[in-house]
Motif scaffolding. Structure first.
Motif, PDB file in Angstrom:
ATOM      1  N   ASP A 126      -0.388   0.921  -9.172  1.00  0.00           N
ATOM      2  CA  ASP A 126      -1.039  -0.213  -8.518  1.00  0.00           C
ATOM      3  C   ASP A 126      -0.598  -0.360  -7.070  1.00  0.00           C
ATOM      4  OD1 ASP A 126      -2.369  -1.716 -10.936  1.00  0.00           O
ATOM      5  OD2 ASP A 126      -0.343  -1.185 -11.589  1.00  0.00           O
ATOM      6  N   ALA A 127       0.595   0.131  -6.764  1.00  0.00           N
ATOM      7  CA  ALA A 127       1.144  -0.003  -5.414  1.00  0.00           C
ATOM      8  C   ALA A 127       2.010   1.206  -5.101  1.00  0.00           C
ATOM      9  CB  ALA A 127       1.960  -1.288  -5.283  1.00  0.00           C
ATOM     10  N   ILE A 128       2.053   1.542  -3.814  1.00  0.00           N
ATOM     11  CA  ILE A 128       2.881   2.632  -3.310  1.00  0.00           C
ATOM     12  C   ILE A 128       3.802   2.046  -2.253  1.00  0.00           C
ATOM     13  CG2 ILE A 128       2.925   4.918  -2.263  1.00  0.00           C
ATOM     14  CD1 ILE A 128       1.445   4.895  -4.905  1.00  0.00           C
ATOM     15  N   GLY A 129       5.097   2.387  -2.332  1.00  0.00           N
ATOM     16  CA  GLY A 129       6.060   1.852  -1.392  1.00  0.00           C
ATOM     17  C   GLY A 129       6.513   2.875  -0.366  1.00  0.00           C
ATOM     18  N   PHE A 130       6.611   2.427   0.873  1.00  0.00           N
ATOM     19  CA  PHE A 130       7.051   3.274   1.978  1.00  0.00           C
ATOM     20  C   PHE A 130       8.285   2.640   2.619  1.00  0.00           C
ATOM     21  CE2 PHE A 130       2.434   3.528   1.542  1.00  0.00           C
ATOM     22  CZ  PHE A 130       2.297   4.859   1.205  1.00  0.00           C
ATOM     23  N   VAL A 131       9.333   3.433   2.770  1.00  0.00           N
ATOM     24  CA  VAL A 131      10.638   2.922   3.188  1.00  0.00           C
ATOM     25  C   VAL A 131      10.795   3.055   4.701  1.00  0.00           C
ATOM     26  CG1 VAL A 131      13.130   3.186   2.959  1.00  0.00           C
ATOM     27  CG2 VAL A 131      11.651   3.493   0.953  1.00  0.00           C
ATOM     28  N   PHE A 132      10.952   1.914   5.366  1.00  0.00           N
ATOM     29  CA  PHE A 132      11.175   1.884   6.810  1.00  0.00           C
ATOM     30  C   PHE A 132      12.632   1.480   7.082  1.00  0.00           C
ATOM     31  CE2 PHE A 132       6.625   0.992   6.216  1.00  0.00           C
ATOM     32  CZ  PHE A 132       6.092   2.030   6.972  1.00  0.00           C
ATOM     33  N   TYR A 133      13.540   2.275   6.540  1.00  0.00           N
ATOM     34  CA  TYR A 133      14.979   2.030   6.670  1.00  0.00           C
ATOM     35  C   TYR A 133      15.633   3.383   6.901  1.00  0.00           C
ATOM     36  CZ  TYR A 133      19.712   0.509   5.279  1.00  0.00           C
ATOM     37  OH  TYR A 133      21.067   0.231   5.234  1.00  0.00           O
ATOM     38  N   GLU A 134      16.031   3.631   8.127  1.00  0.00           N
ATOM     39  CA  GLU A 134      16.428   4.979   8.536  1.00  0.00           C
ATOM     40  C   GLU A 134      17.585   5.584   7.739  1.00  0.00           C
ATOM     41  OE1 GLU A 134      16.529   6.356  12.507  1.00  0.00           O
ATOM     42  OE2 GLU A 134      15.213   4.759  13.253  1.00  0.00           O
ATOM     43  N   PRO A 135      18.579   4.802   7.293  1.00  0.00           N
ATOM     44  CA  PRO A 135      19.644   5.424   6.494  1.00  0.00           C
ATOM     45  C   PRO A 135      19.174   5.982   5.147  1.00  0.00           C
ATOM     46  CG  PRO A 135      20.418   3.361   7.443  1.00  0.00           C
ATOM     47  CD  PRO A 135      18.932   3.413   7.667  1.00  0.00           C
ATOM     48  N   SER A 136      18.007   5.583   4.692  1.00  0.00           N
ATOM     49  CA  SER A 136      17.525   6.040   3.387  1.00  0.00           C
ATOM     50  C   SER A 136      17.005   7.470   3.466  1.00  0.00           C
ATOM     51  CB  SER A 136      16.391   5.134   2.893  1.00  0.00           C
ATOM     52  OG  SER A 136      15.767   5.698   1.752  1.00  0.00           O
ATOM     53  N   PRO A 137      17.284   8.292   2.447  1.00  0.00           N
ATOM     54  CA  PRO A 137      16.709   9.648   2.417  1.00  0.00           C
ATOM     55  C   PRO A 137      15.196   9.622   2.201  1.00  0.00           C
ATOM     56  CG  PRO A 137      17.844   9.171   0.366  1.00  0.00           C
ATOM     57  CD  PRO A 137      18.164   8.031   1.295  1.00  0.00           C
ATOM     58  N   ARG A 138      14.643   8.450   1.892  1.00  0.00           N
ATOM     59  CA  ARG A 138      13.202   8.314   1.672  1.00  0.00           C
ATOM     60  C   ARG A 138      12.506   7.655   2.874  1.00  0.00           C
ATOM     61  NH1 ARG A 138      16.098   6.780  -2.960  1.00  0.00           N
ATOM     62  NH2 ARG A 138      15.844   8.259  -4.699  1.00  0.00           N
ATOM     63  N   TYR A 139      13.213   7.572   3.975  1.00  0.00           N
ATOM     64  CA  TYR A 139      12.646   6.969   5.187  1.00  0.00           C
ATOM     65  C   TYR A 139      11.424   7.734   5.679  1.00  0.00           C
ATOM     66  CZ  TYR A 139      12.212   5.921  10.185  1.00  0.00           C
ATOM     67  OH  TYR A 139      11.735   5.598  11.417  1.00  0.00           O
ATOM     68  N   VAL A 140      10.416   6.988   6.113  1.00  0.00           N
ATOM     69  CA  VAL A 140       9.263   7.582   6.769  1.00  0.00           C
ATOM     70  C   VAL A 140       9.046   6.890   8.114  1.00  0.00           C
ATOM     71  CG1 VAL A 140       8.027   8.389   4.724  1.00  0.00           C
ATOM     72  CG2 VAL A 140       7.702   6.047   5.487  1.00  0.00           C
ATOM     73  N   THR A 141       8.613   7.630   9.090  1.00  0.00           N
ATOM     74  CA  THR A 141       8.297   7.055  10.388  1.00  0.00           C
ATOM     75  C   THR A 141       6.973   6.304  10.286  1.00  0.00           C
ATOM     76  OG1 THR A 141       7.027   8.968  11.141  1.00  0.00           O
ATOM     77  CG2 THR A 141       9.423   9.006  11.532  1.00  0.00           C
ATOM     78  N   PRO A 142       6.725   5.384  11.193  1.00  0.00           N
ATOM     79  CA  PRO A 142       5.425   4.703  11.185  1.00  0.00           C
ATOM     80  C   PRO A 142       4.249   5.670  11.304  1.00  0.00           C
ATOM     81  CG  PRO A 142       6.981   3.448  12.497  1.00  0.00           C
ATOM     82  CD  PRO A 142       7.670   4.738  12.138  1.00  0.00           C
ATOM     83  N   ASP A 143       4.384   6.707  12.109  1.00  0.00           N
ATOM     84  CA  ASP A 143       3.295   7.686  12.244  1.00  0.00           C
ATOM     85  C   ASP A 143       2.996   8.364  10.911  1.00  0.00           C
ATOM     86  OD1 ASP A 143       2.720   7.279  14.869  1.00  0.00           O
ATOM     87  OD2 ASP A 143       3.882   8.973  15.630  1.00  0.00           O
ATOM     88  N   ALA A 144       4.052   8.794  10.227  1.00  0.00           N
ATOM     89  CA  ALA A 144       3.867   9.447   8.932  1.00  0.00           C
ATOM     90  C   ALA A 144       3.302   8.469   7.914  1.00  0.00           C
ATOM     91  CB  ALA A 144       5.195  10.024   8.442  1.00  0.00           C
ATOM     92  N   ALA A 145       3.809   7.238   7.927  1.00  0.00           N
ATOM     93  CA  ALA A 145       3.348   6.241   6.961  1.00  0.00           C
ATOM     94  C   ALA A 145       1.877   5.914   7.161  1.00  0.00           C
ATOM     95  CB  ALA A 145       4.186   4.975   7.082  1.00  0.00           C
ATOM     96  N   ARG A 146       1.429   5.875   8.390  1.00  0.00           N
ATOM     97  CA  ARG A 146       0.011   5.587   8.647  1.00  0.00           C
ATOM     98  C   ARG A 146      -0.876   6.622   7.981  1.00  0.00           C
ATOM     99  NH1 ARG A 146       0.234   5.329  13.761  1.00  0.00           N
ATOM    100  NH2 ARG A 146      -0.266   7.497  14.164  1.00  0.00           N
ATOM    101  N   ASP A 147      -0.513   7.879   8.084  1.00  0.00           N
ATOM    102  CA  ASP A 147      -1.298   8.928   7.436  1.00  0.00           C
ATOM    103  C   ASP A 147      -1.257   8.796   5.919  1.00  0.00           C
ATOM    104  OD1 ASP A 147      -1.937   9.981   9.901  1.00  0.00           O
ATOM    105  OD2 ASP A 147      -0.346  11.502   9.858  1.00  0.00           O
ATOM    106  N   LEU A 148      -0.106   8.422   5.377  1.00  0.00           N
ATOM    107  CA  LEU A 148       0.025   8.267   3.933  1.00  0.00           C
ATOM    108  C   LEU A 148      -0.822   7.103   3.433  1.00  0.00           C
ATOM    109  CD1 LEU A 148       3.894   8.760   3.612  1.00  0.00           C
ATOM    110  CD2 LEU A 148       2.134  10.385   2.927  1.00  0.00           C
ATOM    111  N   VAL A 149      -0.763   5.990   4.137  1.00  0.00           N
ATOM    112  CA  VAL A 149      -1.549   4.818   3.728  1.00  0.00           C
ATOM    113  C   VAL A 149      -3.040   5.107   3.813  1.00  0.00           C
ATOM    114  CG1 VAL A 149      -2.121   2.423   4.276  1.00  0.00           C
ATOM    115  CG2 VAL A 149       0.264   3.183   4.344  1.00  0.00           C
ATOM    116  N   ASN A 150      -3.445   5.788   4.841  1.00  0.00           N
ATOM    117  CA  ASN A 150      -4.867   6.083   5.002  1.00  0.00           C
ATOM    118  C   ASN A 150      -5.390   7.041   3.938  1.00  0.00           C
ATOM    119  OD1 ASN A 150      -5.219   4.418   7.230  1.00  0.00           O
ATOM    120  ND2 ASN A 150      -4.744   6.027   8.710  1.00  0.00           N
TER     121      ASN A 150
END
Length: 209
Positions: free
Chosen positions: A25-49
């Motif tokens: 139902d939902a997908i989470g994107f981590v905007f926290y740089e210390p996390s190994p699952r961090y994504v940049t805003p540019d990358a996240a935009r492509d993922l969300v789209n």
């Protein structure tokens, strides 16, 4: 009631699409740089789209500066904010968007206090306590600490995987479950089979009620 499922810490387009197709139902994107699952805003935009309609894109932040949240929102079409640090209710409420608040649980009063303090949230996420981490511990906590009285939708996280999520749903009856490490091959790299098994286990409990 159908239990919702959020797959968090997605870093690859194929994983986001596979999770949606499996029934997330939902997908989470981590905007926290210390996390190994961090994504940049540019990358996240492509993922969300890449997500299909009716799958919510959630942005996870940990003690961010307001300017950083606003910068992400200007670049990424998020549906929901998730605050996973020590953010105040006023901070969480300041972006004009729906949001959920995570609380790391040591005792039952932690949850009761969060329900009171973060009463404007769209949901309360309960996770395992770790003194050094704000989430992603892979550890469960004592679910009996969760009160039956819940003024907000309750989202269960912490150490969930396909081998225990059915028991968690049956015992806790949460509004939703949130998983990251429990459906991964390695940190940030999801496993489609694990995602499918996890969601099927959640739905199996719903169908037997």
């Amino acid at each position: 009631m159908r239990t919702r499922v959020k797959i968090c810490g997605v870093t690859r387009k194929q994983d986001a699409v596979a999770a949606a197709r499996a029934g997330a139902d939902a997908i989470g994107f981590v905007f926290y740089e210390p996390s190994p699952r961090y994504v940049t805003p540019d990358a996240a935009r492509d993922l969300v789209n890449a997500l299909p309609a009716f799958v919510s894109a959630t942005g996870l932040f940990v003690n961010p500066e307001a300017q950083f949240v606003e910068s992400v929102l200007s670049q990424v079409p998020l549906d929901l904010l998730q605050f996973h640090g020590d953010e105040t209710p006023e901070f969480c409420d300041s972006f004009g968007m729906r949001w959920i608040k995570a609380v790391r649980v040591r005792q039952s009063s932690d949850i009761a206090d969060a329900f009171r303090d973060y009463c404007h949230a769209s949901g309360l996420l309960v996770d395992a306590w770790d003194p050094d981490k704000y989430g992603g511990t892979g550890q469960a906590f004592n679910w009996s600490l969760i009160p039956d009285s819940r003024p907000l939708p309750l989202i269960l996280a912490g150490g969930l995987a396909s081998d225990n999520v059915s028991r968690a749903v049956a015992q806790v009856r949460p509004w939703a479950v949130d998983v990251s490490g429990g459906v991964e091959r390695s940190k940030g790299i999801k496993d489609v089979e694990k995602i499918t098994d996890f969601i099927n286990e959640v739905h199996r409990v719903d169908e037997t009620d």
